[in-house]
Design a protein around this motif. Structure first.
Motif, PDB file in Angstrom:
ATOM      1  N   UNK A 231       0.834  -1.183   0.000  1.00  0.00           N
ATOM      2  CA  UNK A 231       0.000   0.000   0.000  1.00  0.00           C
ATOM      3  C   UNK A 231       0.878   1.246   0.000  1.00  0.00           C
ATOM      4  N   UNK A 232       0.489   2.236  -0.797  1.00  0.00           N
ATOM      5  CA  UNK A 232       1.246   3.482  -0.830  1.00  0.00           C
ATOM      6  C   UNK A 232       0.970   4.293   0.436  1.00  0.00           C
ATOM      7  N   UNK A 233       1.887   5.149   0.769  1.00  0.00           N
ATOM      8  CA  UNK A 233       1.722   6.007   1.936  1.00  0.00           C
ATOM      9  C   UNK A 233       0.671   7.071   1.644  1.00  0.00           C
ATOM     10  N   UNK A 234      -0.212   7.249   2.572  1.00  0.00           N
ATOM     11  CA  UNK A 234      -1.257   8.270   2.452  1.00  0.00           C
ATOM     12  C   UNK A 234      -0.696   9.561   3.018  1.00  0.00           C
ATOM     13  N   UNK A 235      -0.816  10.635   2.237  1.00  0.00           N
ATOM     14  CA  UNK A 235      -0.185  11.893   2.639  1.00  0.00           C
ATOM     15  C   UNK A 235      -1.167  13.002   3.006  1.00  0.00           C
ATOM     16  N   UNK A 236      -2.471  12.754   2.860  1.00  0.00           N
ATOM     17  CA  UNK A 236      -3.441  13.789   3.234  1.00  0.00           C
ATOM     18  C   UNK A 236      -4.663  13.136   3.874  1.00  0.00           C
TER      19      UNK A 236
ATOM     20  N   UNK B 101      -5.172   2.788  13.064  1.00  0.00           N
ATOM     21  CA  UNK B 101      -4.524   3.581  14.112  1.00  0.00           C
ATOM     22  C   UNK B 101      -3.053   3.226  14.286  1.00  0.00           C
ATOM     23  N   UNK B 102      -2.658   2.015  13.892  1.00  0.00           N
ATOM     24  CA  UNK B 102      -1.252   1.629  14.020  1.00  0.00           C
ATOM     25  C   UNK B 102      -0.366   2.394  13.043  1.00  0.00           C
ATOM     26  N   UNK B 103      -0.915   2.783  11.904  1.00  0.00           N
ATOM     27  CA  UNK B 103      -0.138   3.493  10.890  1.00  0.00           C
ATOM     28  C   UNK B 103      -0.420   4.991  10.893  1.00  0.00           C
TER      29      UNK B 103
ATOM     30  N   UNK C 228      -3.392   9.703  14.535  1.00  0.00           N
ATOM     31  CA  UNK C 228      -4.215  10.896  14.736  1.00  0.00           C
ATOM     32  C   UNK C 228      -5.376  10.960  13.747  1.00  0.00           C
ATOM     33  N   UNK C 229      -5.113  10.659  12.494  1.00  0.00           N
ATOM     34  CA  UNK C 229      -6.194  10.642  11.508  1.00  0.00           C
ATOM     35  C   UNK C 229      -7.224   9.581  11.868  1.00  0.00           C
ATOM     36  N   UNK C 230      -6.752   8.462  12.371  1.00  0.00           N
ATOM     37  CA  UNK C 230      -7.661   7.386  12.749  1.00  0.00           C
ATOM     38  C   UNK C 230      -8.539   7.799  13.930  1.00  0.00           C
ATOM     39  N   UNK C 231      -7.942   8.430  14.921  1.00  0.00           N
ATOM     40  CA  UNK C 231      -8.708   8.894  16.076  1.00  0.00           C
ATOM     41  C   UNK C 231      -9.772   9.896  15.634  1.00  0.00           C
TER      42      UNK C 231
END
Length: 114
Positions: free
Chosen positions: A1-6, A75-77, A80-83
């Motif tokens: 999976x590519x890194x999500x940047x936004x 949340x492991x990766x 903050x976005x997950x929360x």
């Protein structure tokens, strides 16, 4: 999976990682309990119980990923976005927006058959 940047990229990914209704339901329960515990801690001033906010929220989420969705919690990766997305997802379901958000993310009923 590519890194999500936004976050704009993350939100659809997050919803696809929560495709099954039961997974989302477990998240709603955990998030609601976490909010309740946080309110109780603030109202009583019993700050020693503050870690229970995290335990309540993450216990239900992680159990649902392991038993229902069978994937690694976002949340492991992206903690903050997950929360933030846990709260956004709860808001969406309470305001009737979840179906539209799932469709925009490409989550269709045939993908989530239980």
């Amino acid at each position: 999976m590519k890194t999500i940047t936004s976050y704009a990229e993350f939100w659809p990914y997050y919803l696809r990682e929560h495709a099954r209704p039961a997974t989302r339901a477990w998240h709603y329960v955990g998030t609601a309990i976490a909010i309740g515990v946080l309110i109780a801690v603030i109202m009583t001033g019993r700050w020693a119980f503050l870690p229970l906010v995290l335990v309540a929220g993450y216990f239900f989420a992680w159990v649902s990923h392991g038993l229902i969705e069978k994937n690694k919690p976002a949340t492991f990766t992206y903690p903050l976005w997950s929360l933030f997305s846990d709260f956004r997802m709860l808001f969406c379901v309470l305001t009737g927006q979840m179906g539209a958000e799932l469709r925009k993310a490409g989550v269709t009923p045939d993908q989530v058959a239980e």
